[in-house]
Design an enzyme around this catalytic site. Sequence first.
Site, PDB file in Angstrom:
ATOM      1  N   GLU A 272      42.996  46.389  56.464  1.00  0.00           N
ATOM      2  CA  GLU A 272      41.939  45.943  55.540  1.00  0.00           C
ATOM      3  C   GLU A 272      40.787  45.383  56.329  1.00  0.00           C
ATOM      4  O   GLU A 272      40.995  44.596  57.263  1.00  0.00           O
ATOM      5  CB  GLU A 272      42.432  44.764  54.673  1.00  0.00           C
ATOM      6  CG  GLU A 272      43.027  45.116  53.361  1.00  0.00           C
ATOM      7  CD  GLU A 272      43.367  43.856  52.548  1.00  0.00           C
ATOM      8  OE1 GLU A 272      42.625  42.850  52.643  1.00  0.00           O
ATOM      9  OE2 GLU A 272      44.363  43.902  51.831  1.00  0.00           O
ATOM     10  N   GLU A 326      37.851  45.117  41.732  1.00  0.00           N
ATOM     11  CA  GLU A 326      39.034  44.815  40.919  1.00  0.00           C
ATOM     12  C   GLU A 326      38.697  43.645  40.000  1.00  0.00           C
ATOM     13  O   GLU A 326      38.674  42.489  40.412  1.00  0.00           O
ATOM     14  CB  GLU A 326      40.211  44.493  41.838  1.00  0.00           C
ATOM     15  CG  GLU A 326      40.668  45.706  42.633  1.00  0.00           C
ATOM     16  CD  GLU A 326      41.722  45.362  43.685  1.00  0.00           C
ATOM     17  OE1 GLU A 326      42.906  45.298  43.338  1.00  0.00           O
ATOM     18  OE2 GLU A 326      41.333  45.147  44.850  1.00  0.00           O
ATOM     19  N   LYS A 329      40.849  40.253  39.587  1.00  0.00           N
ATOM     20  CA  LYS A 329      41.153  39.346  40.706  1.00  0.00           C
ATOM     21  C   LYS A 329      40.590  37.956  40.403  1.00  0.00           C
ATOM     22  O   LYS A 329      39.453  37.824  39.971  1.00  0.00           O
ATOM     23  CB  LYS A 329      40.498  39.879  41.993  1.00  0.00           C
ATOM     24  CG  LYS A 329      41.275  41.003  42.639  1.00  0.00           C
ATOM     25  CD  LYS A 329      41.665  40.606  44.057  1.00  0.00           C
ATOM     26  CE  LYS A 329      42.692  41.544  44.637  1.00  0.00           C
ATOM     27  NZ  LYS A 329      42.226  42.161  45.885  1.00  0.00           N
ATOM     28  N   GLU A 335      35.271  38.035  45.249  1.00  0.00           N
ATOM     29  CA  GLU A 335      36.604  38.642  45.222  1.00  0.00           C
ATOM     30  C   GLU A 335      36.635  39.906  44.361  1.00  0.00           C
ATOM     31  O   GLU A 335      37.498  40.756  44.542  1.00  0.00           O
ATOM     32  CB  GLU A 335      37.640  37.644  44.689  1.00  0.00           C
ATOM     33  CG  GLU A 335      38.001  36.539  45.670  1.00  0.00           C
ATOM     34  CD  GLU A 335      38.784  37.052  46.866  1.00  0.00           C
ATOM     35  OE1 GLU A 335      39.674  37.890  46.667  1.00  0.00           O
ATOM     36  OE2 GLU A 335      38.492  36.616  48.002  1.00  0.00           O
TER      37      GLU A 335
END
Length: 360
Positions: A272, A326, A329, A335
């Site tokens: 990542e 996303e 999250k 985030e």
Amino acid sequence: MQNRDSSSAMSMLSCVFLFALLNLLNIANSESFIGVNYGQVADNLPSPAATAKLLQSTSIEKVRLYGSDPAIIQALANTGIGIVIGAANGDIPAFASDPNFAKNWVNGNVVPFYPASNIIVIMVGNEVLMSGDNNLITQLLPAMKNIQSALDSVSLGDKIKVSTVHSMTLLRQSEPPSSARFHPNLVNVLKGLLDFNNATGSPFSINPYPYFAYRGDNRAETLAFCLFQPNSGRYDPNTKINYMNMFDAQVDAIHSALDSMGFKNVEIVVAETGWPYKGDSNEVGPSVDNAKAYNGGLIGHLRSKVGTPLMPGKSVDTYLFALYDEDLKPGPTSERAFGLFNLDLTMTYDIGLSKSTQVT
Ligand SMILES: *[C@@H]1O[C@H](CO)[C@@H](O)[C@H](O)[C@H]1NC(C)=O
């Protein structure tokens, strides 16, 4: 007759030549080191089929899932795209204590799809060593070994690698890169894991985020160093290397720590890395310009195949975070703002990943 023979020999020869040339071009164009993370903590993602099509229109050749969603694994069948699947931290105790649990997992999540779906790695657990859960930490290696045995028993042990993802905070110290070492209290458990990596040829997988380094030190010079932009570099007096970007410094720090334990030949994979394009007003670092500079700079750096100063001449496999935002999250806005692609499959910002616009 003779003429025909010689001309067919000639065309055979030119066929062989053409084949060799195409092969060469293919190797030159291969960007198997570019991957992406496909997180699913969201309720609004495009369909697996649409996602598979999107990926095929890009130079992304590998996808990492955090779990093993069969719909996605199936949608990626016959695309050639390498697939990394994940086993959850919560399943580690069962994997460790019960070889049949591991066998059933492999029989359910791998065997039905392979080889049409090109599963290449199983990541067992995420950042387990920094979880603080000693039970989980001691069970990680036995869990990985049981999954390896389960793969061996269906003759996939040399085709699919078993790894686990580590946080950069495993390092007690990381600057300068040559001096980097793991936390002393983790060295024992790491030795076991590295023996396993070394014996099976599986990678040591890490999550370096220059973005977090910048958040902790938000000077303009540090930002340029993190974003692959012109800067004066950071000098490592031990190696006399002047590091020009944070990504190289972080990857070489891991390399040095591995080297200090005798495992410098274990492959490093970046599981990542990324940069958010949006954040709350009190967050330092997120912006479209910064995200584009980081991810675009990283892609350019990987494509150059320069490597890092301590591992020159090849690019580490790198999975960008992330394919999509996303929306579920928790935490600050950043985030939920790492996505490279919007929900309508357009690019969030252009970093040259599209096959049709890519300059070769
Ligand atoms: C890594 O594996 C190789 C080949 O199996 C072996 O020769 C070497 O000793 C191993 N390295 C370490 C540090 O255990």
